[in-house]
Motif scaffolding. Sequence first.
Motif, PDB file in Angstrom:
ATOM      1  N   ALA A 731      40.742  47.846 -87.687  1.00  0.00           N
ATOM      2  CA  ALA A 731      41.517  47.475 -86.503  1.00  0.00           C
ATOM      3  C   ALA A 731      41.812  48.700 -85.649  1.00  0.00           C
ATOM      4  O   ALA A 731      41.695  48.660 -84.414  1.00  0.00           O
ATOM      5  N   ALA A 732      42.177  49.820 -86.300  1.00  0.00           N
ATOM      6  CA  ALA A 732      42.453  51.044 -85.552  1.00  0.00           C
ATOM      7  C   ALA A 732      41.216  51.527 -84.806  1.00  0.00           C
ATOM      8  O   ALA A 732      41.293  51.976 -83.652  1.00  0.00           O
ATOM      9  N   ALA A 733      40.036  51.446 -85.451  1.00  0.00           N
ATOM     10  CA  ALA A 733      38.805  51.871 -84.798  1.00  0.00           C
ATOM     11  C   ALA A 733      38.477  50.993 -83.595  1.00  0.00           C
ATOM     12  O   ALA A 733      38.064  51.486 -82.534  1.00  0.00           O
ATOM     13  N   LEU A 734      38.658  49.689 -83.745  1.00  0.00           N
ATOM     14  CA  LEU A 734      38.407  48.786 -82.618  1.00  0.00           C
ATOM     15  C   LEU A 734      39.327  49.108 -81.444  1.00  0.00           C
ATOM     16  O   LEU A 734      38.896  49.162 -80.285  1.00  0.00           O
ATOM     17  N   TRP A 735      40.608  49.318 -81.736  1.00  0.00           N
ATOM     18  CA  TRP A 735      41.551  49.626 -80.657  1.00  0.00           C
ATOM     19  C   TRP A 735      41.260  50.984 -80.024  1.00  0.00           C
ATOM     20  O   TRP A 735      41.515  51.191 -78.837  1.00  0.00           O
ATOM     21  N   PRO A 738      38.038  51.397 -76.738  1.00  0.00           N
ATOM     22  CA  PRO A 738      38.271  51.476 -75.286  1.00  0.00           C
ATOM     23  C   PRO A 738      39.194  52.633 -74.908  1.00  0.00           C
ATOM     24  O   PRO A 738      39.072  53.189 -73.810  1.00  0.00           O
ATOM     25  N   TRP A 739      40.110  52.993 -75.820  1.00  0.00           N
ATOM     26  CA  TRP A 739      41.020  54.109 -75.507  1.00  0.00           C
ATOM     27  C   TRP A 739      40.265  55.425 -75.408  1.00  0.00           C
ATOM     28  O   TRP A 739      40.488  56.206 -74.478  1.00  0.00           O
ATOM     29  N   ARG A 740      39.343  55.670 -76.345  1.00  0.00           N
ATOM     30  CA  ARG A 740      38.546  56.906 -76.313  1.00  0.00           C
ATOM     31  C   ARG A 740      37.667  56.961 -75.065  1.00  0.00           C
ATOM     32  O   ARG A 740      37.391  58.042 -74.541  1.00  0.00           O
ATOM     33  N   ALA A 741      37.231  55.811 -74.583  1.00  0.00           N
ATOM     34  CA  ALA A 741      36.385  55.779 -73.386  1.00  0.00           C
ATOM     35  C   ALA A 741      37.195  55.861 -72.099  1.00  0.00           C
ATOM     36  O   ALA A 741      36.623  55.905 -71.010  1.00  0.00           O
TER      37      ALA A 741
END
Length: 824
Positions: A731-735, A738-741
Motif C-alpha cells: 500500500a505504501a509503494a502504491l501511494w 504518484p507522489w514520487r512522480a
Amino acid sequence: MKVWRAPKGLRYWSAVNNTEVGLWYTLAAFAFFLFGGVLALLMRVQLAFPENDFLSADRYNQVFTLHGSVMMFLFAVPIFEAFSILILPQMLGARDLPFPRLSAFGFWCYLIGGIFVCGSIFFDAAPKGGWFMYPPMTTDYQPGVGADIWLLGLSFIEIASIAAAVELIVGALKCRPPGMRANLMPLYAWYILVVGAMILFAFPPLIAGDVLLEMERAFDWPFFDPARGGDPVLWQHLFWIFGHPEVYIVFLPSVALMATIVPTFARTPVVGYSWIVLAAVGTGFLSFGLWVHHMFTIGLPGVSIAIFSAASMAIAVPTGVQLFCFLATLLVGRTARSAAMLFILASLVTFVAGGLTGVMVAVAPFDFQAHDTYFVVGHLHYVLVGGTIFPIVGAFYYFFPLASGGKRLSERLGRIAFWLLLVGFNVTFLPMHWSGLRGMPRRVYTYPAGMGVDLLNLISSCGAALLAAGFLVFVWDVLRPKGKQPTAPRNLWQAGTLEWLAEAEGRPWGVRSIPEIDSRYPLWDQPNFVRDVDEGRFYLPDAEEELRETLVTSVVDAQPQQCLRVPGPSFLPALAALFTGGFFIFATYKWWWWAGGSGLLGVGTILVWLWTGAARIPEKDEKDVGLGLSLPIYVSGPRAVGWWAMTITMIGDMTAFVSLVFGYLFYWTVHPEFPPPGIADPDRVLLLVGGGALLGSWGATILARRWNRGDRAGAFYAAAGTAAALALGGAAALWAAPWRAGLDPTEHVYPAMVWVLVGWTGLHAVVGVIMQLYCVARRLAGRMTARYDADLCNVTLYWHFLALTVALTAATLAGFPLLAGELP
C-alpha cells in the motif's frame, strides 16, 4: 420461546428481531414518504398560479431537490427492504434472517442519515442542485454545505441499502426450508434476488460518482472541470447507470407484491410461474442497458442513440409478460373483492399508461422535443406512483394483520382512500403531459402567464390536494386505535404461502417448527400442514439450549446443511451506525479530526460487534434438529452464510472500483491525448513493486489459511504476519508512486484519477491487514482453530477480490499509458 422475545424498556431499542427491525424500518420509510409528500404539496402550491411568490427560487430549489431525493433514496428502495426484512422469514418458513444485527445496523444508518438530510431544510442548508446533482451546477454554483449534505448523507444511507440487500439475498438463498427448491420459491423471493443483485450493480457506480464529486468540492480535484481535463458528462453516466436501474429496483418489488396478492384473491396458483421468473431476470438485466436514454440530448453519436433507444423499447417485452401473467391469473380464478385488490388493479392500469409514455420518450426524435419538459414529469410519476405506490398501499391492507397482532384495516376506509388516491393521482399527473407538450420546462419555480399552461397547472395542484386527502384517510386507517376491534382469524385471506402460518396474536419468531415443503402453495396443497407445524412435527421444534436457531440449506435444492445460531439483542449495531454516521456528518462540515475520530470509533465498534457476535465455537459439533436429522452447528466455506455475505459484498465493492476505472477510460476517450503531455506518469517501478507486494500478501494469506487448517499454529502466525507486512508495504509503494512522480491531483484530471485508483487500492489493503490481524487475535484467544476457521476463510475470500483490484490498478496505471501511447 422466551429466547426470541424482544427486550423491554429502554433495552427494547437493542432488539434485532426481524419482526421489530422490519416494523421500525417500515414506519420510518413511510414517515419519510409523508415528509416528501408535504414537500410536493409545497411545490404544487407554488406552481398553481403563474409568477407566484409563495416560495422563493432558492427555497423552491431546496424543496424540489429534497422531494426527489427523499422519494427515491429514503422511501422507494428502503420501503421494499423494510417490508422484506419484516415478512421474508415468514415467507421462507425461517425463524429469522441470517444476520439480524446487520439488519439493525442498516436501519440505524438509514434513520440517522435520513434525519440528517431531511433536517437540513429547516436550517436553510438543504441541497438545491436537483435529486440528480449535475455538475457544474453543484460545483461552481453551489456554495455552502447543501451539496455536501446530499453527497455524504446519501452515501451513508446507501450503506443501509447495500447492507439490507446482502441480508436479503443471503436469506433468500440460504434460509429456505428443506424441500423449497429454487423452482418452488415464492415469487416474492425471486424478485428479492433480482432486485438485490440490481442494487449490488447499480448503487456502487453512484457511490463512485459521489466520491469523485465530493473530492472535487472538498479538495478541488477536477473530475468535472473541463478547464483541467474533467468532464461533467462522466457524472451523468455514473448517475444514470444507477438512475435507470433504480426505476426497476423500485418497480419490481411492487410487482412482487402483485405476484403475492393476486393468486390469493384469485384463489388459484399464479399462471406462468417460470415465465414470470425469466421475465423478472430479463427486466433486471435489460435495465442496465437503458441509462443513455436519459442523455439523448447531450450530443451522442447516432449509433449510440439507436442502440439505447432499441433497448429502451425492448424492456417492454419482459415487463408485459409479467403483467399478462397476472391478468391471466385473475381471469382463470374467481377473484374476491377487497381494498387490497382495488389498489393492485389500479396499479396495473396506471403502470401500463406510464409504460406507453415511456416507449414514446424512448423514440429519440420525440425525446428531443419532450426532454426536460413536464411530459417527462408526468411519465415518471405514472410509472413510480402508479406502478409502485398503489401496490404498496394494497400490501398494507393485505399484510397488516401480520404486523398488528391480528388487527386489520377498514375495508370501508380503504375504498374511500382508493378512490381519492386514484382520482387525485390522475388529476394531478395527467395534465402534466399536456403542459409538457405545450412547452413548460421542468425544474422551474415559476412561469409567465399566457403560456397556455395556467389552467393545467391549477388542475394539477387541485389534484395534489385530492391525492393528499387520500393519503390522510389511509394514514388515519393505519394509526387509528384498534383496541376494541376484534382480532382477525388466522390466515384471514385463505392464502397458500407460508407467511400466513403466523398466529393471529403474532410471535417474535417466524414459525413454531421449520417445515418441509413440496409445493409452491403448501397451505393449499399439503394436508394437515398448519397443524403439523403448530405441533412441532417438523425441524427445530424447540430451543433446547435456549439459543436463537434457524436452518441453513443449500442454494439450489434446499437440502439442510447447518443449524445456524443467530445473535440476539445488542446496542452495538446502533453504536456502529452512530459512529459511522458521525464520520460522514463531520466530513460534511470539513471537521476532519472529528470525522477521523468518529470513523475510528466506528471501526472499533464493528470489531467488537464481530468479536462478540461472530460464529462461536459450539459446545458440540452437531445438533439433532428433528425428523432423525443431525446438522453441524458450525460450518465454513461456501456452505456458510458468512461466506456468501462476503462474496456478495465484494461484488458490490468491485462494481464501485470498476466504475472508477470506467471513469479513467472515459477521460481517455474524450481527450486527444490521455495521459496529457507535460504531466508525468506515476512511478511504474513503485506501481509494480506495490502490486507485487500485495499479490504476495494474497499468497501469504492463502498459506496462512492452509497452515491453520493443518493446525500448524507457528506457521500460521508467520504467514499472517508476513501477509500483513507485505500488504502495508505494498500500500505504501502504491501511494508513493504518484507522489514520487510529483503528480498534483488539483492540476489535471489525470493525476487526480491516478490518486483515486491507488488510494482506493491501498485503503482496501489496509482493511485487509486489519482483517488479518483480527484472525491472529481470534486464534490467540482460542476463538478460531483448525476446525473452526470461518473468519479466516472469509478473510481469504476478501483477498481474492482484492487481488483482482490490485491487478487491475497496476495494469491500468502502469500498462495503459504505454498502450495508449502506441495507439494511432
